[in-house]
Design a protein around this motif. Structure first.
Motif, PDB file in Angstrom:
ATOM      1  N   LYS A 192      -2.773   3.658  -0.603  1.00  0.00           N
ATOM      2  CA  LYS A 192      -3.260   3.568   0.774  1.00  0.00           C
ATOM      3  C   LYS A 192      -4.463   4.481   1.002  1.00  0.00           C
ATOM      4  O   LYS A 192      -5.446   4.091   1.634  1.00  0.00           O
ATOM      5  CB  LYS A 192      -2.125   3.936   1.738  1.00  0.00           C
ATOM      6  CG  LYS A 192      -2.521   3.889   3.199  1.00  0.00           C
ATOM      7  CD  LYS A 192      -1.369   4.332   4.086  1.00  0.00           C
ATOM      8  CE  LYS A 192      -1.790   4.369   5.540  1.00  0.00           C
ATOM      9  NZ  LYS A 192      -0.708   4.861   6.423  1.00  0.00           N
ATOM     10  N   LYS A 230       0.856  -1.183   0.000  1.00  0.00           N
ATOM     11  CA  LYS A 230       0.000   0.000   0.000  1.00  0.00           C
ATOM     12  C   LYS A 230       0.894   1.235   0.000  1.00  0.00           C
ATOM     13  O   LYS A 230       1.693   1.432   0.912  1.00  0.00           O
ATOM     14  CB  LYS A 230      -0.926   0.007   1.214  1.00  0.00           C
ATOM     15  CG  LYS A 230      -1.979  -1.088   1.170  1.00  0.00           C
ATOM     16  CD  LYS A 230      -2.971  -0.937   2.313  1.00  0.00           C
ATOM     17  CE  LYS A 230      -4.069  -1.986   2.205  1.00  0.00           C
ATOM     18  NZ  LYS A 230      -5.092  -1.854   3.277  1.00  0.00           N
ATOM     19  N   GLU A 263      -1.338  -1.082  -4.506  1.00  0.00           N
ATOM     20  CA  GLU A 263      -2.521  -0.226  -4.434  1.00  0.00           C
ATOM     21  C   GLU A 263      -2.182   1.003  -3.597  1.00  0.00           C
ATOM     22  O   GLU A 263      -1.204   1.025  -2.849  1.00  0.00           O
ATOM     23  CB  GLU A 263      -3.706  -0.973  -3.841  1.00  0.00           C
ATOM     24  CG  GLU A 263      -3.469  -1.515  -2.445  1.00  0.00           C
ATOM     25  CD  GLU A 263      -4.677  -2.266  -1.904  1.00  0.00           C
ATOM     26  OE1 GLU A 263      -5.804  -1.871  -2.253  1.00  0.00           O
ATOM     27  OE2 GLU A 263      -4.495  -3.227  -1.156  1.00  0.00           O
TER      28      GLU A 263
END
Length: 339
Positions: A277, A231, A275
């Motif tokens: 956060k 993240k 991805e």
């Protein structure tokens, strides 16, 4: 008539003396109040003057104390301003965005091979159908060879993949690597993140671009036999010269991958997810909390108070000298009148 007057005086000598005594008593009754006024009125005036002088001295000391406090405040203000100039404060601001500029993810797989790469949304990753087998590669990728920026002798091979953009839909990138064999006891793949994949694509010297990225950004690893979630959060730092640097902060979580293939295999599978956060870009800059205009205004107020205090002290001293001279003059007048 004269004889009659003489006879009347000779007959009443006591009455004449009593009349003279009454005259003397009247004169003394007239003179005594003047004497009493001469002695009582100066003492009353002296007590009032003394009280005024004492009150003036007290006020003078109070204003001198205020002047000392004002001088101390001036010194403290200038010292605090110089201290704040030497030690700026770090300011952190957050800017919410819907889309990030797609970052670049540079992998250094070595002998490992990319099997699949896909973009998913809302954190939903479907189960693998044929793990360990080549799949769809839906990501934008580029391969680049360049020399190691630290040795300038070793050639490095990098696989650059476009990262996620849409933070509202929680876009993520899921990659699968396969390594048939390795000479090391531990198998891992290095990677690094840089701020813009588009800058890498539009760069005319991609090798130099990657060398600069490797020199500026930190590199991380993810291991084989696990599914690693990465993240990312973006941090922009504004330098004193006005330039801006970008770096990534990341949180990783590792989950064991259960290999459900029928035949036992000696190869290694790598799974990694990238991805964002949160939708906030963090901006860090050093600011100087000391405002010169505030300090100038404060100093003007303090100096104005000093001048007013000094003016009042001067007028108070003049007034005290005047009152003293007037008292001495009245004392001399009373003494001359009595004498």
């Amino acid at each position: 008539q004269l004889s009659e007057d003489v006879e009347r005086v000779s007959e009443n000598p006591t009455e004449e003396r009593e009349g003279e005594m009454e005259v003397h008593e009247d004169s003394s009754s007239v003179i005594l109040p003047d004497g009493e006024l001469g002695t009582a009125t100066p003492s009353l005036r002296f007590s009032k003057t003394c009280l005024k002088n004492v009150f003036s001295v007290i006020l003078l000391f109070i204003y001198l104390l205020l002047m000392a406090v004002a001088v101390f405040l001036v010194y403290q203000t200038i010292s605090d301003f110089r201290e704040k100039l030497k030690h700026p404060v770090m300011s952190v601001t957050y800017k919410e965005v819907s889309f990030y500029d797609a970052p670049g993810i540079a992998f250094y797989p070595g002998k490992a091979r990319l099997l699949s790469c896909k973009h998913h949304y809302y954190d939903h990753i479907p189960p693998l159908i044929n793990p360990g087998q080549p799949g769809d590669i839906e990501c934008t990728t580029q391969r680049i060879n360049y020399t190691d920026p630290f040795t300038n002798q070793t050639m490095k091979y990098a696989l650059v993949v476009q990262g996620p953009r849409d933070v509202k839909k929680r876009e993520l990138v899921f990659l699968q690597f396969h390594l048939n064999e390795t000479d090391q006891d531990f198998s891992a793949i290095d990677y690094l993140l840089f701020s813009s994949f588009q800058e890498f694509v539009s760069s005319s010297e991609k090798a130099k671009f990657m060398k600069d990225c490797e020199s500026s950004y930190s590199s991380w690893k993810f291991s084989g036999g696990f599914r690693t979630w990465v993240k990312m959060s973006l941090v922009k730092t504004k330098e004193e010269d006005g330039s801006e640097t970008v770096e990534f902060k990341q949180e990783t979580s590792v989950v064991n991958y259960i290999d459900q293939r029928t035949e036992p295999r000696s190869d290694q599978l790598f799974f990694v997810v990238f991805e964002w956060k949160d939708p906030f870009i963090q901006t860090v800059q050093d600011i100087i909390t000391a405002n010169p205009w505030n300090m100038i205004a404060l100093l003007c107020g303090i100096f104005l108070a000093l001048f007013k205090a000094a003016d009042f002290a001067k007028l108070s001293v003049k007034w005290m000298i005047k009152i003293r001279r007037r008292h001495l003059k009245r004392t001399r007048q009373v003494t001359n009148h009595i004498s």
